[in-house]
Design a protein around this motif. Structure first.
Motif, short mmCIF file in Angstrom:
data_model
loop_
_atom_site.label_atom_id
_atom_site.label_comp_id
_atom_site.label_asym_id
_atom_site.label_seq_id
_atom_site.Cartn_x
_atom_site.Cartn_y
_atom_site.Cartn_z
N VAL A 85 0.83 -1.21 0.00
CA VAL A 85 0.00 0.00 0.00
C VAL A 85 0.86 1.25 0.00
CG1 VAL A 85 -1.64 1.33 1.40
CG2 VAL A 85 -2.01 -1.09 1.03
N THR A 86 1.92 1.28 0.81
CA THR A 86 2.76 2.48 0.86
C THR A 86 3.50 2.69 -0.45
OG1 THR A 86 4.54 1.21 1.91
CG2 THR A 86 3.07 2.47 3.35
N ILE A 87 3.88 1.64 -1.12
CA ILE A 87 4.54 1.78 -2.43
C ILE A 87 3.54 2.34 -3.45
CG2 ILE A 87 5.49 0.48 -4.38
CD1 ILE A 87 6.90 -1.30 -2.30
N GLU A 88 2.30 1.85 -3.40
CA GLU A 88 1.29 2.34 -4.34
C GLU A 88 0.97 3.81 -4.08
OE1 GLU A 88 -1.04 2.28 -7.57
OE2 GLU A 88 0.23 0.64 -6.91
N LEU A 89 0.91 4.21 -2.82
CA LEU A 89 0.63 5.60 -2.50
C LEU A 89 1.81 6.51 -2.82
CD1 LEU A 89 -1.27 5.23 0.88
CD2 LEU A 89 -2.22 5.74 -1.36
N ARG A 90 2.98 5.96 -2.86
CA ARG A 90 4.19 6.74 -3.12
C ARG A 90 4.34 7.10 -4.60
NH1 ARG A 90 8.09 9.98 -2.15
NH2 ARG A 90 10.22 9.28 -2.41
N LYS A 91 3.70 6.32 -5.48
CA LYS A 91 3.82 6.58 -6.92
C LYS A 91 3.24 7.94 -7.26
CE LYS A 91 3.62 1.78 -8.38
NZ LYS A 91 2.81 0.77 -9.07
N ASN A 92 3.88 8.61 -8.19
CA ASN A 92 3.39 9.92 -8.63
C ASN A 92 2.12 9.75 -9.44
OD1 ASN A 92 5.53 11.25 -7.47
ND2 ASN A 92 6.79 11.15 -9.31
N LYS A 93 1.16 10.55 -9.12
CA LYS A 93 -0.09 10.54 -9.87
C LYS A 93 -0.06 11.74 -10.81
CE LYS A 93 -1.86 7.23 -7.33
NZ LYS A 93 -1.37 5.97 -7.64
N ALA A 94 -0.29 11.51 -12.07
CA ALA A 94 -0.24 12.59 -13.05
C ALA A 94 -1.59 12.70 -13.73
CB ALA A 94 0.84 12.31 -14.09
N MET A 95 -1.91 13.90 -14.11
CA MET A 95 -3.15 14.16 -14.81
C MET A 95 -2.81 14.68 -16.20
SD MET A 95 -6.26 16.39 -13.34
CE MET A 95 -6.30 17.92 -14.21
N TYR A 96 -3.53 14.22 -17.19
CA TYR A 96 -3.30 14.65 -18.55
C TYR A 96 -3.63 16.13 -18.68
CZ TYR A 96 -3.81 15.26 -23.54
OH TYR A 96 -3.70 15.73 -24.81
N LEU A 97 -2.74 16.87 -19.26
CA LEU A 97 -2.92 18.30 -19.45
C LEU A 97 -2.91 18.58 -20.95
CD1 LEU A 97 -3.14 21.09 -18.18
CD2 LEU A 97 -0.67 21.18 -18.12
N SER A 98 -3.96 19.13 -21.43
CA SER A 98 -4.08 19.42 -22.85
C SER A 98 -3.50 20.80 -23.14
CB SER A 98 -5.55 19.36 -23.26
OG SER A 98 -5.68 19.73 -24.61
N LEU A 99 -2.35 20.84 -23.77
CA LEU A 99 -1.70 22.09 -24.13
C LEU A 99 -1.53 22.17 -25.63
CD1 LEU A 99 1.16 22.30 -21.47
CD2 LEU A 99 -0.92 23.65 -21.56
N PRO A 100 -1.49 23.35 -26.17
CA PRO A 100 -1.23 23.46 -27.61
C PRO A 100 0.23 23.10 -27.91
CG PRO A 100 -1.37 25.63 -26.60
CD PRO A 100 -1.75 24.64 -25.54
N ASP A 101 0.47 22.74 -29.15
CA ASP A 101 1.84 22.41 -29.56
C ASP A 101 2.65 23.68 -29.70
OD1 ASP A 101 1.19 19.72 -29.68
OD2 ASP A 101 0.49 19.90 -31.75
N TYR A 102 3.93 23.56 -29.38
CA TYR A 102 4.82 24.71 -29.49
C TYR A 102 5.70 24.52 -30.72
CZ TYR A 102 8.11 28.36 -28.13
OH TYR A 102 8.87 29.49 -28.11
N ASP A 103 5.66 25.48 -31.63
CA ASP A 103 6.47 25.43 -32.83
C ASP A 103 7.79 26.15 -32.55
OD1 ASP A 103 7.49 25.24 -35.36
OD2 ASP A 103 5.96 26.50 -36.32
N ALA A 104 8.87 25.38 -32.44
CA ALA A 104 10.16 25.96 -32.09
C ALA A 104 10.71 26.86 -33.20
CB ALA A 104 11.16 24.84 -31.79
N TYR A 105 10.30 26.63 -34.44
CA TYR A 105 10.81 27.43 -35.54
C TYR A 105 10.26 28.86 -35.51
CZ TYR A 105 11.99 28.84 -40.28
OH TYR A 105 12.49 29.51 -41.37
N THR A 106 8.95 28.98 -35.27
CA THR A 106 8.34 30.31 -35.25
C THR A 106 8.20 30.85 -33.83
OG1 THR A 106 6.12 29.38 -35.15
CG2 THR A 106 7.02 29.85 -37.35
N CYS A 107 8.52 30.03 -32.83
CA CYS A 107 8.41 30.42 -31.41
C CYS A 107 6.98 30.84 -31.07
CB CYS A 107 9.39 31.52 -31.05
SG CYS A 107 11.10 31.04 -31.28
N GLU A 108 6.00 30.13 -31.57
CA GLU A 108 4.60 30.44 -31.30
C GLU A 108 3.87 29.18 -30.87
OE1 GLU A 108 2.92 32.08 -34.81
OE2 GLU A 108 3.92 34.00 -34.60
#
Length: 175
Positions: A35-58
């Motif tokens: 149980v302690t190992i399971e509670l220790r695991k990081n819980k992450a939530m999906y975050l919807s972000l737009p894509d970043y275009d490194a060429y145009t920096c937008e």
């Protein structure tokens, strides 16, 4: 003959150890560490972000205010929503009720339009982004109800913020 003293033989005791308690403790320890190992695991939530275009920096999320749909929660079960920016809305502010004939129907309709629009632009699957703004006077039930509506309408991107602009405060007070 004389009776010789007999050797006193020690009786061999049955040396059985009861391991029941040790087995119980070991199982409890195993369960505790699992149980302690399971509670220790990081819980992450999906975050919807737009894509970043490194060429145009937008940020290339497209549509900007066309994708944003704002829901204002007021006191006494007031709910006002608009699409776009409040100064130049794509859909004018309108009062809705909760439930299937109210905000749910509007969310389903607008999200379907946005999914069709983004598919035409070559970005399938990008629905609208809903901004939920509960006022200081709104109750917790209204927030839970609108979050239920997000799940029912299958809105994948929504956020809860509490910064009302003065114009939005006036709008929620008028309606």
């Amino acid at each position: 003959m004389k009776n010789l003293p007999q050797k006193v033989r020690s009786r061999k005791l049955n040396s059985r150890v009861d391991l029941t308690a040790m087995v119980s403790v070991s199982f409890l320890l195993i369960i505790f560490f699992m149980v302690t190992i399971e509670l220790r695991k990081n819980k992450a939530m999906y975050l919807s972000l737009p894509d970043y275009d490194a060429y145009t920096c937008e940020w290339t999320g497209g549509c900007g205010e066309n994708r944003s749909y704002t829901i204002l929660l007021g006191d006494d079960d007031k709910l006002v929503s608009y699409m776009g920016l409040l100064e130049v809305p794509k859909i004018a502010p309108k009062k809705f009720g909760y439930g299937k004939d109210g905000i749910r129907q509007e969310l389903l309709k607008q999200n379907k339009k946005m999914l069709n629009y983004s598919a035409q632009l070559g970005r399938p699957g990008q629905g609208m982004v809903v901004i939920i703004k509960p006022s200081q006077k709104s109750n917790f039930k209204n927030l839970v109800d609108i979050l239920d509506e997000m799940a029912i309408a299958d809105i994948s991107a929504y956020v809860i913020v509490n910064d009302f602009t003065p114009e939005e405060s006036k709008l929620i007070a008028l309606k």
